[in-house]
Motif scaffolding. Structure first.
Motif, PDB file in Angstrom:
ATOM      1  N   UNK A 243      -7.090  -7.019  -8.379  1.00 26.75           N
ATOM      2  CA  UNK A 243      -6.601  -8.405  -8.449  1.00 26.75           C
ATOM      3  C   UNK A 243      -7.660  -9.310  -9.067  1.00 26.75           C
ATOM      4  N   UNK A 244      -8.897  -9.157  -8.616  1.00 28.36           N
ATOM      5  CA  UNK A 244      -9.996  -9.976  -9.128  1.00 28.36           C
ATOM      6  C   UNK A 244     -10.234  -9.739 -10.613  1.00 28.36           C
ATOM      7  N   UNK A 245      -9.990  -8.517 -11.067  1.00 27.37           N
ATOM      8  CA  UNK A 245     -10.180  -8.156 -12.473  1.00 27.37           C
ATOM      9  C   UNK A 245      -8.962  -8.495 -13.332  1.00 27.37           C
ATOM     10  N   UNK A 246      -7.892  -8.995 -12.707  1.00 27.04           N
ATOM     11  CA  UNK A 246      -6.677  -9.327 -13.436  1.00 27.04           C
ATOM     12  C   UNK A 246      -5.842  -8.113 -13.805  1.00 27.04           C
ATOM     13  N   UNK A 247      -6.054  -7.002 -13.089  1.00 25.86           N
ATOM     14  CA  UNK A 247      -5.342  -5.750 -13.376  1.00 25.86           C
ATOM     15  C   UNK A 247      -4.247  -5.445 -12.358  1.00 25.86           C
ATOM     16  N   UNK A 248      -3.982  -6.375 -11.459  1.00 30.16           N
ATOM     17  CA  UNK A 248      -2.967  -6.204 -10.427  1.00 30.16           C
ATOM     18  C   UNK A 248      -2.350  -7.566 -10.163  1.00 30.16           C
ATOM     19  N   UNK A 249      -1.062  -7.628  -9.836  1.00 33.50           N
ATOM     20  CA  UNK A 249      -0.421  -8.923  -9.585  1.00 33.50           C
ATOM     21  C   UNK A 249      -1.132  -9.723  -8.494  1.00 33.50           C
ATOM     22  N   UNK A 250      -1.167 -11.022  -8.681  1.00 32.41           N
ATOM     23  CA  UNK A 250      -1.791 -11.919  -7.701  1.00 32.41           C
ATOM     24  C   UNK A 250      -0.904 -12.054  -6.474  1.00 32.41           C
TER      25      UNK A 250
ATOM     26  N   UNK B 171       0.829  -1.202   0.000  1.00 30.97           N
ATOM     27  CA  UNK B 171       0.000   0.000   0.000  1.00 30.97           C
ATOM     28  C   UNK B 171       0.867   1.257   0.000  1.00 30.97           C
ATOM     29  N   UNK B 172       1.962   1.237   0.747  1.00 30.85           N
ATOM     30  CA  UNK B 172       2.869   2.386   0.798  1.00 30.85           C
ATOM     31  C   UNK B 172       3.560   2.584  -0.557  1.00 30.85           C
ATOM     32  N   UNK B 173       3.970   1.493  -1.171  1.00 38.47           N
ATOM     33  CA  UNK B 173       4.658   1.552  -2.458  1.00 38.47           C
ATOM     34  C   UNK B 173       3.714   1.973  -3.588  1.00 38.47           C
ATOM     35  N   UNK B 174       2.522   1.416  -3.607  1.00 34.76           N
ATOM     36  CA  UNK B 174       1.569   1.622  -4.701  1.00 34.76           C
ATOM     37  C   UNK B 174       0.656   2.815  -4.459  1.00 34.76           C
ATOM     38  N   UNK B 175       0.257   3.031  -3.215  1.00 34.90           N
ATOM     39  CA  UNK B 175      -0.641   4.143  -2.903  1.00 34.90           C
ATOM     40  C   UNK B 175      -2.107   3.845  -3.164  1.00 34.90           C
ATOM     41  N   UNK B 176      -2.495   2.563  -3.092  1.00 37.88           N
ATOM     42  CA  UNK B 176      -3.892   2.175  -3.290  1.00 37.88           C
ATOM     43  C   UNK B 176      -4.422   1.533  -2.012  1.00 37.88           C
ATOM     44  N   UNK B 177      -5.743   1.580  -1.845  1.00 36.45           N
ATOM     45  CA  UNK B 177      -6.358   0.990  -0.661  1.00 36.45           C
ATOM     46  C   UNK B 177      -6.460  -0.528  -0.801  1.00 36.45           C
ATOM     47  N   UNK B 178      -6.719  -1.176   0.315  1.00 37.29           N
ATOM     48  CA  UNK B 178      -6.871  -2.635   0.337  1.00 37.29           C
ATOM     49  C   UNK B 178      -7.996  -3.077  -0.598  1.00 37.29           C
ATOM     50  N   UNK B 179      -9.132  -2.380  -0.557  1.00 35.73           N
ATOM     51  CA  UNK B 179     -10.264  -2.790  -1.398  1.00 35.73           C
ATOM     52  C   UNK B 179      -9.980  -2.563  -2.882  1.00 35.73           C
ATOM     53  N   UNK B 180      -9.268  -1.506  -3.209  1.00 32.73           N
ATOM     54  CA  UNK B 180      -8.919  -1.255  -4.612  1.00 32.73           C
ATOM     55  C   UNK B 180      -7.954  -2.313  -5.118  1.00 32.73           C
ATOM     56  N   UNK B 181      -6.968  -2.659  -4.310  1.00 28.53           N
ATOM     57  CA  UNK B 181      -6.022  -3.707  -4.695  1.00 28.53           C
ATOM     58  C   UNK B 181      -6.759  -5.027  -4.880  1.00 28.53           C
ATOM     59  N   UNK B 182      -7.647  -5.378  -3.959  1.00 26.46           N
ATOM     60  CA  UNK B 182      -8.399  -6.625  -4.058  1.00 26.46           C
ATOM     61  C   UNK B 182      -9.243  -6.642  -5.337  1.00 26.46           C
ATOM     62  N   UNK B 183      -9.951  -5.547  -5.614  1.00 24.54           N
ATOM     63  CA  UNK B 183     -10.799  -5.478  -6.806  1.00 24.54           C
ATOM     64  C   UNK B 183      -9.970  -5.611  -8.076  1.00 24.54           C
TER      65      UNK B 183
END
Length: 63
Positions: free
Chosen positions: A33-40, A19-31
């Motif tokens: 990931x589910x959409x295949x737009x973020x590393x698993x 989160x510190x490196x990317x600057x995104x929230x937990x829910x945004x990262x999870x979403x």
């Protein structure tokens, strides 16, 4: 003499560091990931997950 082989060890980051490196929230990262737009994430143990730093670096450089 034999050639020296450098072995680079993979680094894993837990959510706080991601989160510190990317600057995104937990829910945004999870979403994403589910959409295949973020590393698993990678399962490290029964209750712990992390992301490969190399995957995150690749993702950031491709954006």
């Amino acid at each position: 003499m034999g050639a020296a082989v450098a072995v680079q060890q993979e680094k894993f980051l837990r959510f706080g560091a991601v989160a510190e490196l990317i600057g995104l929230s937990r829910s945004t990262i999870w979403r994403m990931e589910q959409e295949g737009k973020f590393p698993k994430r990678v399962q490290l143990g029964s209750k712990s997950v992390a992301w490969r730093l190399s995957d995150l670096n690749h993702w950031m450089s491709s954006r």
